[in-house]
Enzyme design. Structure first.
Site, PDB file in Angstrom:
ATOM      1  N   LYS A 281       0.839  -1.196   0.000  1.00 19.69           N
ATOM      2  CA  LYS A 281       0.000   0.000   0.000  1.00 19.69           C
ATOM      3  C   LYS A 281       0.876   1.249   0.000  1.00 19.69           C
ATOM      4  O   LYS A 281       0.821   2.104   0.892  1.00 19.69           O
ATOM      5  CB  LYS A 281      -0.945  -0.012   1.205  1.00 19.69           C
ATOM      6  CG  LYS A 281      -1.916  -1.171   1.213  1.00 19.69           C
ATOM      7  CD  LYS A 281      -2.642  -1.343  -0.106  1.00 19.69           C
ATOM      8  CE  LYS A 281      -3.601  -0.201  -0.395  1.00 19.69           C
ATOM      9  NZ  LYS A 281      -4.272  -0.387  -1.724  1.00 19.69           N
TER      10      LYS A 281
ATOM     11  N   ASP B 177     -10.088  -0.527  -4.549  1.00 21.18           N
ATOM     12  CA  ASP B 177      -9.020   0.239  -5.187  1.00 21.18           C
ATOM     13  C   ASP B 177      -9.577   1.101  -6.320  1.00 21.18           C
ATOM     14  O   ASP B 177      -9.297   2.303  -6.408  1.00 21.18           O
ATOM     15  CB  ASP B 177      -7.953  -0.718  -5.728  1.00 21.18           C
ATOM     16  CG  ASP B 177      -6.762   0.009  -6.321  1.00 21.18           C
ATOM     17  OD1 ASP B 177      -5.913   0.482  -5.548  1.00 21.18           O
ATOM     18  OD2 ASP B 177      -6.675   0.104  -7.564  1.00 21.18           O
TER      19      ASP B 177
ATOM     20  N   GLU C  12      -9.890   5.279  -6.332  1.00 19.19           N
ATOM     21  CA  GLU C  12      -9.268   6.084  -7.385  1.00 19.19           C
ATOM     22  C   GLU C  12     -10.285   6.983  -8.077  1.00 19.19           C
ATOM     23  O   GLU C  12     -10.030   8.165  -8.316  1.00 19.19           O
ATOM     24  CB  GLU C  12      -8.625   5.154  -8.428  1.00 19.19           C
ATOM     25  CG  GLU C  12      -7.396   4.412  -7.933  1.00 19.19           C
ATOM     26  CD  GLU C  12      -6.962   3.301  -8.869  1.00 19.19           C
ATOM     27  OE1 GLU C  12      -5.873   2.750  -8.648  1.00 19.19           O
ATOM     28  OE2 GLU C  12      -7.717   2.967  -9.810  1.00 19.19           O
TER      29      GLU C  12
END
Length: 336
Positions: free
Chosen positions: A136, A196, A200
């Site tokens: 990460k 994820d 984003e």
């Protein structure tokens, strides 16, 4: 509650006598391969000969006897564990054409992002393990923290456990790149991929960038100087994010003025409304049902990538880019 693991939970010795093939030597690729090699693992890096990264990898190989550089097919053939660290839109073709033919029964296919496995662009053979090790943090941080004797927290996940030891391999690999020094969190390919993509699109890139653009445009349209708009809506974003990163929203609100904190409480929910939250849910649904993945891969595989490149050009021409470049040129600390 996500379970966490540390070096004491990992058996790096599981990789003794095995070879890890890292396909790619970009941001994550260089960090994974160098860290693993310096942890005593035999590493081969698979690249297209003559690519921009070949010489960089070869230079490291000269200093590290258990680190070699070779073409992708050779690396895939040599690897007992194969880590795919190439862009999402290229990974399926590279895997299917240059890696899959050389995967042997009992090998381990590794990923640092679940996109291609979760959305079935890659369908591995049933006689191999399929795992994820996803730091990460950006590759340069994965590398620098390792060199300093520290690590970056990483996720692991198991998509296919043919050997019965897939999780052990994931922990060993994570340990080898330094993640066990900070903490290893177990998740799933689905959860990693969907969260994820949502982060984003709705927050980190799509949400924050559009919010900064809108703030800049609003002030400029109201007659304020572009430089002032840039400072207030874009430049200071780093200050706020760094404070949140260091100590959560509490530290950020403790550090800003009472005026700013009051304005935070008064105005935030006027901007992020029920309608905004409903749109976020629609964005998440499009990620979950594969709409985004299908659209993205279709655009990337079109050859011309016309919509993608046209949007990139249009965004680069926004006035905020010119103003920002001029102001950043005044900031000597950014040039280090």
């Amino acid at each position: 509650m996500i379970k966490k693991y540390y070096d004491t939970d990992c058996n790096l010795g599981l990789l003794d006598g095995k070879t890890v093939a890292v396909i790619g030597f970009g941001s994550q690729g260089h960090a994974h391969s160098m860290n693993l090699a310096e942890s005593g693992v035999n590493v081969v890096v698979g690249l297209r000969k003559g690519s921009g990264h070949w010489n960089k990898a070869a230079a490291f190989a000269e200093k590290c006897p258990n680190f070699k550089v070779m073409e992708i097919e050779e690396a895939a053939k040599a690897g007992d564990l194969v880590m795919m660290l190439v862009p999402d839109e290229l990974a399926a073709d590279i895997y299917n054409e240059q890696v899959a033919p050389y995967m042997k029964e009992g090998d381990v296919l590794c990923w640092a992002h679940g996109f291609n496995i979760h959305f079935n662009f890659v369908k591995p053979a049933s006689n191999i393990d399929v795992i994820m090790i996803a730091p990460k943090g950006p590759g340069h941080t994965v590398r620098s923290q390792y060199v300093e004797g520290k690590g970056v927290p990483s996720l692991i996940a198991i998509a296919q456990d043919y050997s019965g030891r897939a999780k052990d391999y994931a922990l060993a690999y994570a340990c080898g790149i330094g993640a066990g020094r900070a903490g290893i969190l177990e998740t799933s390919f689905r959860e990693e991929t969907e969260t994820d993509l949502f982060g984003e699109q709705a927050v980190l890139c799509g949400g924050v960038c559009e919010l900064m653009h809108a703030g800049f445009d609003t002030l400029v349209a109201a007659g304020y100087e572009p430089e002032m708009a840039y400072f207030e809506c874009i430049h200071e974003m780093k200050l706020i994010v760094d404070l949140i990163n260091q100590g959560g929203f509490g530290k950020m609100r403790y550090s800003i003025s009472n005026t700013a904190e009051y304005g935070d409480y008064r105005t935030g929910k006027r901007l992020i409304t029920d309608e905004t939250r409903a749109e976020m849910k629609r964005v998440l649904t499009e990620i979950q049902d594969g709409t985004f993945a299908s659209e993205f891969m279709q655009e990337m595989s079109s050859g011309r990538r016309a919509k993608f490149l046209a949007t990139r050009r249009r965004e680069a021409e926004h006035p905020v880019e010119k103003v920002g470049a001029e102001l950043r040129n005044m900031m000597s600390w950014l040039k280090k």
